[in-house]
Scaffold this active site. Sequence first.
Site, PDB file in Angstrom:
ATOM      1  CG  ASP A 260     -40.264  45.906   7.222  1.00 39.36           C
ATOM      2  OD1 ASP A 260     -40.644  44.732   6.982  1.00 39.36           O
ATOM      3  OD2 ASP A 260     -39.714  46.481   6.283  1.00 39.36           O
TER       4      ASP A 260
ATOM      5  CB  SER B 118     -36.274  45.321   2.151  1.00 33.63           C
ATOM      6  OG  SER B 118     -37.160  44.880   1.386  1.00 33.63           O
TER       7      SER B 118
ATOM      8  CG  HIS C 267     -36.561  42.293   5.335  1.00 36.78           C
ATOM      9  ND1 HIS C 267     -37.063  41.973   6.681  1.00 36.78           N
ATOM     10  CD2 HIS C 267     -37.737  42.793   4.855  1.00 36.78           C
ATOM     11  CE1 HIS C 267     -38.393  42.151   6.810  1.00 36.78           C
ATOM     12  NE2 HIS C 267     -38.691  42.473   5.780  1.00 36.78           N
TER      13      HIS C 267
ATOM     14  CG  ASP D 209     -40.080  42.703   2.250  1.00 35.36           C
ATOM     15  OD1 ASP D 209     -39.426  43.508   2.192  1.00 35.36           O
ATOM     16  OD2 ASP D 209     -40.652  42.352   3.245  1.00 35.36           O
TER      17      ASP D 209
ATOM     18  CG  HIS E  39     -42.065  40.356   6.427  1.00 35.30           C
ATOM     19  ND1 HIS E  39     -41.986  41.832   6.213  1.00 35.30           N
ATOM     20  CD2 HIS E  39     -43.137  40.370   7.070  1.00 35.30           C
ATOM     21  CE1 HIS E  39     -43.315  42.272   6.686  1.00 35.30           C
ATOM     22  NE2 HIS E  39     -43.821  41.415   7.184  1.00 35.30           N
TER      23      HIS E  39
ATOM     24  CG  MET F 254     -45.260  45.360   9.543  1.00 31.97           C
ATOM     25  SD  MET F 254     -44.029  45.206   8.351  1.00 31.97           S
ATOM     26  CE  MET F 254     -44.376  46.330   6.855  1.00 31.97           C
TER      27      MET F 254
ATOM     28  CG  MET G 229     -45.254  41.055  -0.353  1.00 31.13           C
ATOM     29  SD  MET G 229     -45.199  42.751  -1.087  1.00 31.13           S
ATOM     30  CE  MET G 229     -44.203  43.489   0.236  1.00 31.13           C
TER      31      MET G 229
ATOM     32  CG  MET H  35     -45.979  40.964   4.679  1.00 28.50           C
ATOM     33  SD  MET H  35     -45.436  42.149   3.431  1.00 28.50           S
ATOM     34  CE  MET H  35     -43.544  41.644   3.082  1.00 28.50           C
TER      35      MET H  35
HETATM   36  C1  DX5 Z   1     -43.396  46.250   2.850  1.00 26.76           C
HETATM   37  C2  DX5 Z   1     -42.076  45.490   3.468  1.00 26.76           C
HETATM   38  C3  DX5 Z   1     -40.866  46.385   3.708  1.00 26.76           C
HETATM   39  C4  DX5 Z   1     -40.362  47.111   2.747  1.00 26.76           C
HETATM   40  C5  DX5 Z   1     -39.322  48.254   3.352  1.00 26.76           C
HETATM   41  O1  DX5 Z   1     -44.524  45.596   3.105  1.00 26.76           O
HETATM   42  O2  DX5 Z   1     -42.215  44.763   4.500  1.00 26.76           O
HETATM   43  O3  DX5 Z   1     -39.642  45.427   4.054  1.00 26.76           O
HETATM   44  O4  DX5 Z   1     -39.966  46.523   1.774  1.00 26.76           O
HETATM   45  O5  DX5 Z   1     -38.955  49.092   2.068  1.00 26.76           O
HETATM   46  P1  DX5 Z   1     -38.791  50.513   2.318  1.00 26.76           P
HETATM   47  O6  DX5 Z   1     -37.554  50.726   3.149  1.00 26.76           O
HETATM   48  O7  DX5 Z   1     -38.311  50.831   0.909  1.00 26.76           O
HETATM   49  O8  DX5 Z   1     -40.089  51.005   3.150  1.00 26.76           O
HETATM   50 ZN    ZN Z   2     -40.487  43.488   5.160  1.00 28.00          ZN
END
Ligand code: DX5
Ligand code: ZN
Length: 219
Positions: free
Chosen positions: A176, A9, A34, A36, A67, A138, A38, A69
């Site tokens: 994840d 990520s 990955h 993320d 991903h 998750m 948001m 979100m």
């Molecule tokens: C959280 C993300 C994850 C996160 C994983 O909302 O979807 O991908 O970044 O990070 P770590 O491995 O630090 O938990």
């Molecule tokens: Zn993620």
Amino acid sequence: MKNIQISPSILSADFSQLGAEIKRLEEAGADMIHVDVMDGHFVPNLTIGPPVIKALRKHCSLKFDVHLMISPVQKYIEAYADAGADIITIHPEATPNLSQSIKTIKDLNKQVGVSLNPESKVELIKEFLDQIDLVLIMSVNPGFGGQKFIPEVLDKIKQLKNIQKDKNLNFDIEIDGGINFENCKIAIDAGANILVSGTTIFKGNGGDIKKNISLLKLK
Ligand code: DX5
Ligand code: ZN
């Protein structure tokens, strides 16, 4: 038995050097990246959008495991496909019509993933499992890296494995959140074949990402 893949990520990467960071991940043996996304609405954090993904695309040949979100998600799917996403994973709570959103992603010739938050049950997506390429389980509440792994979610992975066997389905199971050297084996043994990790990969062993990726693969 699927090969175990690692999808680092970039949420834990140096955001001022994202192009160099994803090159580093590719050279270190990552299987995909990955990303993320948001929006500060679906989750209480704000990261990057299509322009950044488009800028990163030329720096790396690995799949972008995006991903989303974000909500509402439907009207933004095409923009992420155009920016260079290869896998587009959405949350069922982020769309009023999951079936339509899945079809939109597939019509754009992208792989489709559906994500379950820790509290969400497999029943929420059971009817779609024959239409999707990936289920993202998750193991933290979405929004931030560096959170504590929630082991209870492993039961959902085992449940998905049983459904795969019963219905002869072949979707990937990605986990994840909070994945580290202590829990990666139980996640794999439960049936996850793609591990997402941010903190452990970028911060573990003094930031030796090559070593961290291979350790998570149990190699
Ligand atoms: C959280 C993300 C994850 C996160 C994983 O909302 O979807 O991908 O970044 O990070 P770590 O491995 O630090 O938990
Ligand atoms: Zn993620």
